[in-house]
Design a protein around this motif. Structure first.
Motif, PDB file in Angstrom:
ATOM      1  N   LEU A 143      61.990   0.752  53.581  1.00 13.56           N
ATOM      2  CA  LEU A 143      60.767   1.243  52.943  1.00 13.56           C
ATOM      3  C   LEU A 143      60.365   2.615  53.460  1.00 13.56           C
ATOM      4  O   LEU A 143      59.961   3.493  52.681  1.00 13.56           O
ATOM      5  N   ILE A 144      60.495   2.826  54.769  1.00 11.38           N
ATOM      6  CA  ILE A 144      60.063   4.110  55.346  1.00 11.38           C
ATOM      7  C   ILE A 144      61.202   5.134  55.392  1.00 11.38           C
ATOM      8  O   ILE A 144      61.007   6.268  55.826  1.00 11.38           O
ATOM      9  N   GLY A 145      62.393   4.727  54.946  1.00 10.94           N
ATOM     10  CA  GLY A 145      63.514   5.656  54.901  1.00 10.94           C
ATOM     11  C   GLY A 145      64.165   5.904  56.243  1.00 10.94           C
ATOM     12  O   GLY A 145      64.586   7.029  56.546  1.00 10.94           O
ATOM     13  N   ALA A 146      64.255   4.848  57.070  1.00 10.22           N
ATOM     14  CA  ALA A 146      64.818   4.997  58.413  1.00 10.22           C
ATOM     15  C   ALA A 146      66.113   4.197  58.551  1.00 10.22           C
ATOM     16  O   ALA A 146      66.277   3.152  57.922  1.00 10.22           O
ATOM     17  N   ASP A 147      66.998   4.703  59.394  1.00  9.69           N
ATOM     18  CA  ASP A 147      68.224   3.976  59.724  1.00  9.69           C
ATOM     19  C   ASP A 147      67.921   3.038  60.885  1.00  9.69           C
ATOM     20  O   ASP A 147      67.500   3.486  61.959  1.00  9.69           O
ATOM     21  N   LEU A 148      68.140   1.739  60.692  1.00 11.43           N
ATOM     22  CA  LEU A 148      67.868   0.757  61.736  1.00 11.43           C
ATOM     23  C   LEU A 148      68.956   0.834  62.806  1.00 11.43           C
ATOM     24  O   LEU A 148      70.143   0.677  62.518  1.00 11.43           O
ATOM     25  N   VAL A 149      68.545   1.094  64.046  1.00 16.71           N
ATOM     26  CA  VAL A 149      69.489   1.241  65.154  1.00 16.71           C
ATOM     27  C   VAL A 149      69.111   0.248  66.261  1.00 16.71           C
ATOM     28  O   VAL A 149      68.140  -0.495  66.152  1.00 16.71           O
ATOM     29  N   ASP A 150      69.887   0.261  67.327  1.00 18.99           N
ATOM     30  CA  ASP A 150      69.645  -0.661  68.425  1.00 18.99           C
ATOM     31  C   ASP A 150      68.440  -0.226  69.255  1.00 18.99           C
ATOM     32  O   ASP A 150      68.134   0.967  69.359  1.00 18.99           O
ATOM     33  N   ALA A 151      67.782  -1.205  69.872  1.00 21.30           N
ATOM     34  CA  ALA A 151      66.619  -0.899  70.713  1.00 21.30           C
ATOM     35  C   ALA A 151      66.985   0.025  71.871  1.00 21.30           C
ATOM     36  O   ALA A 151      66.125   0.764  72.373  1.00 21.30           O
ATOM     37  N   ALA A 152      68.242   0.014  72.300  1.00 23.79           N
ATOM     38  CA  ALA A 152      68.668   0.895  73.392  1.00 23.79           C
ATOM     39  C   ALA A 152      68.515   2.362  73.009  1.00 23.79           C
ATOM     40  O   ALA A 152      68.264   3.214  73.869  1.00 23.79           O
ATOM     41  N   ASP A 153      68.642   2.681  71.720  1.00 20.23           N
ATOM     42  CA  ASP A 153      68.451   4.061  71.274  1.00 20.23           C
ATOM     43  C   ASP A 153      67.000   4.483  71.449  1.00 20.23           C
ATOM     44  O   ASP A 153      66.713   5.631  71.813  1.00 20.23           O
ATOM     45  N   TYR A 154      66.075   3.566  71.166  1.00 19.48           N
ATOM     46  CA  TYR A 154      64.661   3.880  71.378  1.00 19.48           C
ATOM     47  C   TYR A 154      64.377   4.044  72.874  1.00 19.48           C
ATOM     48  O   TYR A 154      63.629   4.938  73.267  1.00 19.48           O
TER      49      TYR A 154
END
Length: 291
Positions: A143-154
């Motif tokens: 919906l927000i146009g984001a690529d879902l990545v792993d929490a480790a990236d955050y």
């Protein structure tokens, strides 16, 4: 834009006609300044001024039932709910530990503004946070146009920005807000009324007595383990926290680190070299003489 569901975050809801005043008398942030779509950073402290739990908080739109949602460490959510119930006495409030989590999104602007979303008030570069059930993480990311990545990236993004995380970069019930830079991350309102632990925090602010601080460090090749001592020569000057991709956060005695830098002593942790990303951060400004 990237997004990541943060499995270590939980959500506590506080609602009822007294909820705003109830929370405002307990926590470090000014709840009176909250509104739907806006987030604030704060903490619940011990009477001695140490952090029991830090959190982000937002107001729930009336269409979603009103009240406030507290985005906090999942491991501490039930304890926070219990503590708030202990404090409520005759206040007309309800406290629930909800089955919600947090989707963080950064590096761009969202294509849509979902409900229960707000910009992270600690640092705009941390992006936005959306409070949702985990099974909606892909749908909301789309919906927000984001690529879902792993929490480790955050986590690597958080560390690169030098924003401390409780349980890794400092220990709960053992650190004052100034030591974790809450005063620099808009986590303490020094103009609001009283709250638990307020006298100690105000005294540290006005006297400039914070000698321990979370600082961003730069690492060579390998990362020291969290919890190992930061050394200046043979003297311990702090403790290493989280690290990723050549950057880390350490909790240090700024006066001792300043002395080491002045003496040309290198800093190490676990035998590995490290440097301060900003050496000036350990310099305490000289007090100006009064007329």
């Amino acid at each position: 834009m990237k997004s990541a569901f943060l499995p270590d975050r939980g959500v506590v809801k506080v609602a009822g006609e007294d909820a705003r005043n109830f929370l405002n008398g307990l926590v470090t942030t000014d709840v009176d300044r909250l509104k739907p779509g806006l987030g604030r950073f704060g903490a619940l402290l011990t009477p001695q001024g140490k952090i029991i739990v830090d959190f982000l908080i937002t107001e729930v739109p009336a269409g979603h039932g009103g009240g406030f949602l507290i985005d906090c460490p999942k491991a501490l959510a039930e304890g926070l709910a219990t503590k708030l119930k202990f404090y409520k006495l005759r206040a007309k409030v309800t406290v629930e530990n909800l089955d919600l989590g947090v989707l963080a999104a950064w590096d761009g602007q969202p294509a849509a503004q979902p409900d229960l979303a707000f910009t992270d008030p600690r640092n705009e570069a941390l992006g936005i946070r959306i409070l949702i059930p985990e099974d909606l993480k892909q749908k909301l990311s789309d919906l927000i146009g984001a690529d879902l990545v792993d929490a480790a990236d955050y986590e690597a993004h958080r560390i690169a920005l030098g924003v401390p995380r409780g349980g890794l970069d400092f220990m709960y019930n053992d650190a004052f807000p100034h030591e974790t830079n809450m005063d620099r991350l808009a986590g303490v309102d020094f103009d609001k009324g009283c709250y638990v632990g307020q006298e100690v925090v105000s005294r540290m602010q006005h006297r400039g007595t914070a000698r321990t601080r979370s600082v961003k460090v730069l690492l060579d090749d390998f990362s020291p383990e969290a919890g190992v001592s930061v050394m200046a020569g043979d003297k311990s000057v702090g403790t290493m926290g989280s690290s990723a991709q050549g950057k880390g956060i350490a909790l240090v005695r700024i006066d001792r680190v300043a002395e080491a830098l002045d003496a040309g002593q290198p800093l190490t942790a676990g035998g590995l070299a490290l440097q301060l990303a900003d050496p000036d951060v350990v310099r305490i400004p000289a007090k100006q003489p009064t007329a």
